[in-house]
Design a protein around this motif. Structure first.
Motif, PDB file in Angstrom:
ATOM      1  N   ARG A  47       9.087  -3.327  -2.991  1.00 54.07           N
ATOM      2  CA  ARG A  47       8.938  -3.685  -1.425  1.00 54.07           C
ATOM      3  C   ARG A  47       8.454  -2.338  -0.831  1.00 54.07           C
ATOM      4  O   ARG A  47       8.835  -1.225  -1.196  1.00 54.07           O
ATOM      5  CB  ARG A  47      10.365  -3.965  -1.092  1.00 54.07           C
ATOM      6  CG  ARG A  47      10.944  -5.444  -1.646  1.00 54.07           C
ATOM      7  CD  ARG A  47      12.351  -5.285  -0.881  1.00 54.07           C
ATOM      8  NE  ARG A  47      13.130  -6.560  -1.395  1.00 54.07           N
ATOM      9  CZ  ARG A  47      12.811  -7.893  -0.817  1.00 54.07           C
ATOM     10  NH1 ARG A  47      12.015  -8.054   0.256  1.00 54.07           N
ATOM     11  NH2 ARG A  47      13.669  -9.031  -1.342  1.00 54.07           N
ATOM     12  N   PRO A  48       7.496  -2.770   0.114  1.00 52.25           N
ATOM     13  CA  PRO A  48       7.247  -1.882   1.200  1.00 52.25           C
ATOM     14  C   PRO A  48       8.185  -1.608   2.174  1.00 52.25           C
ATOM     15  O   PRO A  48       9.348  -2.188   2.144  1.00 52.25           O
ATOM     16  CB  PRO A  48       6.036  -2.434   1.830  1.00 52.25           C
ATOM     17  CG  PRO A  48       6.323  -3.943   1.872  1.00 52.25           C
ATOM     18  CD  PRO A  48       7.047  -4.125   0.476  1.00 52.25           C
ATOM     19  N   ASN A  80      -2.767  -0.329   2.919  1.00 53.45           N
ATOM     20  CA  ASN A  80      -2.390   0.336   1.579  1.00 53.45           C
ATOM     21  C   ASN A  80      -1.849   1.685   1.934  1.00 53.45           C
ATOM     22  O   ASN A  80      -2.327   2.616   2.541  1.00 53.45           O
ATOM     23  CB  ASN A  80      -3.831   0.670   0.871  1.00 53.45           C
ATOM     24  CG  ASN A  80      -3.423   1.139  -0.603  1.00 53.45           C
ATOM     25  OD1 ASN A  80      -3.304   2.520  -0.806  1.00 53.45           O
ATOM     26  ND2 ASN A  80      -3.126   0.384  -1.582  1.00 53.45           N
ATOM     27  N   VAL A  81      -0.572   2.061   1.327  1.00 54.99           N
ATOM     28  CA  VAL A  81       0.085   3.335   1.718  1.00 54.99           C
ATOM     29  C   VAL A  81       0.498   4.146   0.408  1.00 54.99           C
ATOM     30  O   VAL A  81       0.924   3.465  -0.623  1.00 54.99           O
ATOM     31  CB  VAL A  81       1.869   2.921   2.168  1.00 54.99           C
ATOM     32  CG1 VAL A  81       2.442   4.360   2.419  1.00 54.99           C
ATOM     33  CG2 VAL A  81       1.397   2.003   3.487  1.00 54.99           C
ATOM     34  N   LYS A  82      -0.323   5.243   0.441  1.00 55.11           N
ATOM     35  CA  LYS A  82      -0.048   5.945  -0.571  1.00 55.11           C
ATOM     36  C   LYS A  82       1.173   6.718  -0.318  1.00 55.11           C
ATOM     37  O   LYS A  82       1.469   7.326   0.508  1.00 55.11           O
ATOM     38  CB  LYS A  82      -1.500   7.211  -0.778  1.00 55.11           C
ATOM     39  CG  LYS A  82      -2.912   6.482  -0.742  1.00 55.11           C
ATOM     40  CD  LYS A  82      -4.025   7.570  -0.945  1.00 55.11           C
ATOM     41  CE  LYS A  82      -5.218   6.705  -1.054  1.00 55.11           C
ATOM     42  NZ  LYS A  82      -5.642   5.962   0.391  1.00 55.11           N
ATOM     43  N   THR A  83       1.756   6.967  -1.742  1.00 59.43           N
ATOM     44  CA  THR A  83       3.086   7.672  -1.875  1.00 59.43           C
ATOM     45  C   THR A  83       3.222   8.321  -3.183  1.00 59.43           C
ATOM     46  O   THR A  83       2.419   8.510  -4.266  1.00 59.43           O
ATOM     47  CB  THR A  83       4.134   6.703  -1.399  1.00 59.43           C
ATOM     48  OG1 THR A  83       5.389   7.407  -1.174  1.00 59.43           O
ATOM     49  CG2 THR A  83       4.405   5.468  -2.355  1.00 59.43           C
ATOM     50  N   VAL A  84       4.431   8.967  -3.332  1.00 59.39           N
ATOM     51  CA  VAL A  84       4.856   9.696  -4.709  1.00 59.39           C
ATOM     52  C   VAL A  84       5.731   8.696  -5.050  1.00 59.39           C
ATOM     53  O   VAL A  84       6.610   7.772  -4.803  1.00 59.39           O
ATOM     54  CB  VAL A  84       5.692  10.878  -4.395  1.00 59.39           C
ATOM     55  CG1 VAL A  84       6.128  11.541  -5.491  1.00 59.39           C
ATOM     56  CG2 VAL A  84       4.850  11.631  -3.600  1.00 59.39           C
ATOM     57  N   ALA A 142      -2.964  18.866  -5.022  1.00 61.56           N
ATOM     58  CA  ALA A 142      -2.029  18.448  -6.067  1.00 61.56           C
ATOM     59  C   ALA A 142      -2.176  16.987  -6.401  1.00 61.56           C
ATOM     60  O   ALA A 142      -1.842  16.831  -7.442  1.00 61.56           O
ATOM     61  CB  ALA A 142      -0.676  18.900  -5.310  1.00 61.56           C
ATOM     62  N   ALA A 143      -2.374  16.372  -5.271  1.00 61.83           N
ATOM     63  CA  ALA A 143      -2.354  14.794  -5.789  1.00 61.83           C
ATOM     64  C   ALA A 143      -3.378  14.534  -6.911  1.00 61.83           C
ATOM     65  O   ALA A 143      -3.498  13.521  -7.554  1.00 61.83           O
ATOM     66  CB  ALA A 143      -2.490  14.058  -4.504  1.00 61.83           C
ATOM     67  N   ILE A 203       1.307   9.885  -8.186  1.00 61.02           N
ATOM     68  CA  ILE A 203       1.097   9.183  -6.871  1.00 61.02           C
ATOM     69  C   ILE A 203       0.747   7.752  -7.176  1.00 61.02           C
ATOM     70  O   ILE A 203       0.054   7.438  -8.243  1.00 61.02           O
ATOM     71  CB  ILE A 203      -0.046  10.137  -6.486  1.00 61.02           C
ATOM     72  CG1 ILE A 203       0.041  11.372  -6.363  1.00 61.02           C
ATOM     73  CG2 ILE A 203      -0.661   9.484  -5.122  1.00 61.02           C
ATOM     74  CD1 ILE A 203       1.164  11.754  -5.192  1.00 61.02           C
ATOM     75  N   THR A 204       1.304   7.292  -6.225  1.00 57.49           N
ATOM     76  CA  THR A 204       0.981   5.800  -6.285  1.00 57.49           C
ATOM     77  C   THR A 204       0.656   5.135  -4.881  1.00 57.49           C
ATOM     78  O   THR A 204       0.543   6.006  -3.908  1.00 57.49           O
ATOM     79  CB  THR A 204       2.036   4.824  -7.157  1.00 57.49           C
ATOM     80  OG1 THR A 204       1.893   3.527  -7.169  1.00 57.49           O
ATOM     81  CG2 THR A 204       3.232   4.997  -6.208  1.00 57.49           C
ATOM     82  N   SER A 205       0.873   3.660  -4.695  1.00 60.87           N
ATOM     83  CA  SER A 205       0.635   3.287  -3.653  1.00 60.87           C
ATOM     84  C   SER A 205       1.363   1.816  -3.478  1.00 60.87           C
ATOM     85  O   SER A 205       1.543   1.252  -4.630  1.00 60.87           O
ATOM     86  CB  SER A 205      -1.050   3.165  -3.033  1.00 60.87           C
ATOM     87  OG  SER A 205      -1.541   2.025  -3.819  1.00 60.87           O
TER      88      SER A 205
END
Length: 398
Positions: A363-364, A344-348, A322-323, A334-336
């Motif tokens: 901010r993380p 580096n954290v991949k996330t929605v 899906a990503a 999808i971003t990071s």
């Protein structure tokens, strides 16, 4: 750019999923969210993970998922110095969010009335599993348990198998959305009245409300839904609504003229089922007949054939597939972001678009107590006061 909620300060005592997702949604819109955590351990989600793996070797994906755009203040709530600190901050805050078991915050001296005494305009939002009182008040209010109680689990899965929980924290996430809905409504009312209020959200009522059409049907017809034996996609629907196999994967077929599906599959013998009563009464048998035809095609070929005749259909994708979906890429869904420990954290990405005040990840997810000194300084604590709080053990700094 200016953000819609940049004027709002939230004291966030919540943990796990429901409360943290709610405050993250508000933080994405610019709210200044201060996550109040236990010194050392922090939010319980910091110690939980999937696959027995940790992002960057030590960070929980569960915690990272719901705590971006926040700062962490590590505070021992049981110490009198902490209580003085919290209520000094509360005088300048707009919202308090908590999702401890009912009664916990009141026993610690952090209930709604305690906050209202120092700030009559405070909006105090509580999340629970089953409400603040009643026969289930002492039960643990966890997502899967609520899915079972609310009816959604009994309606999911195959008739010859067990009830199936949804493959994500569905009840918690609905609860988070209801928290946001309640908080924003209370803030708008405060603008008119000048008064705050208490907002209460519980998972059971929330999940029932999101099954409105199922409850209206079951209660007014006096008939419960029965799970189909096959891949029919909803216990109240007829064929072909469901999930079907192909040579190399699965596809979904929603409400579509049955004759069009027969055309796409080049299976004229299926027209014998083209009657509304038959399509429901024999839905499991019809699903098997349709599945025998869909298995003849690869997923891409079948999708092309069905879309050509305007069948409502789609591919079944894994999270990683899906990503990479072209529409997901087009949406930038999808971003990071960079995390000081996890890398580096991949996330929605935030899901709502604003023309003038766009949501953003600035901010993380924080380390426990990473911003303790910074936050207290902003609330008017002198450097000496902050150092005394740290030395006393009431406050911790990462």
């Amino acid at each position: 750019m200016e953000k819609a909620l940049s004027h709002i300060t939230i004291l966030d005592f919540s943990h796990l999923l429901q409360g943290p997702f709610a405050t993250q949604l508000l933080a994405d819109l610019g709210a200044r969210v201060i996550k109040v955590e236990r010194p050392g351990a922090g939010d319980l989600f910091r110690s939980m993970t999937f696959f027995n793996k940790w992002v960057g070797g030590s960070e929980s994906p569960n915690f990272l998922a719901w705590n971006r755009n926040k700062r962490s203040l590590a505070l021992d709530l049981k110490r009198p110095e902490a209580k003085e600190t919290i209520f000094r901050m509360a005088a300048k805050a707009d919202v308090v969010v908590q999702n401890f078991r009912p009664g916990v915050m009141n026993r610690l001296g952090y209930g709604y009335e305690d906050f209202r005494a120092v700030n009559p305009g405070i909006v105090y939002c509580s999340g629970s599993g089953y409400g603040e009182d009643g026969p289930y008040v002492t039960r643990p209010g966890q997502d899967m348990l609520v899915q079972g109680l609310s009816g959604v689990m009994a309606a999911t899965g195959h008739a010859d198998g067990p009830p199936v929980p949804v493959g994500s924290g569905f009840a918690d996430q609905i609860g988070a959305m209801n928290m946001v809905y309640g908080i924003l409504g209370a803030l708008l009312w405060r603008e008119k009245s000048g008064r705050g209020q208490e907002v209460k959200v519980n998972l059971l009522a929330g999940l029932m409300a999101h099954q409105m059409q199922e409850y209206v049907a079951a209660l007014n017809f006096g008939q419960d839904f029965e799970r189909p034996r096959s891949g029919i996609g909803h216990p109240g629907m007829d064929a072909p609504f469901g999930v079907y196999p192909t040579k190399d994967g699965w596809v979904t077929i929603a409400m579509s003229p049955f004759s069009k599906l027969v055309e796409a599959l080049e299976a004229p013998h299926l027209m014998a089922f083209n009657d509304p009563a038959i399509l429901y009464d024999q839905r499991d048998h019809i699903w098997e007949q349709i599945a025998a035809e869909t298995r003849k095609y690869g997923r891409a070929e079948l999708m092309e054939r069905m879309l050509a005749v305007d069948i409502w259909c789609g591919e079944v994708r894994s999270h990683r597939e899906a990503a990479e979906d072209p529409q997901v890429r087009h949406l930038g869904a999808i971003t990071s972001y960079e995390h000081p420990v996890a890398g580096n954290v991949k996330t929605v990405s935030p899901a709502v678009t604003f023309s003038e005040t766009p949501a953003a990840i600035d901010r993380p997810a924080p380390l426990v107590g990473e911003h303790s000194r910074e936050i207290l300084s902003e609330f008017g604590f002198s450097q000496d006061e902050v150092e005394k709080l740290v030395e006393s053990g009431a406050v911790a700094q990462a």
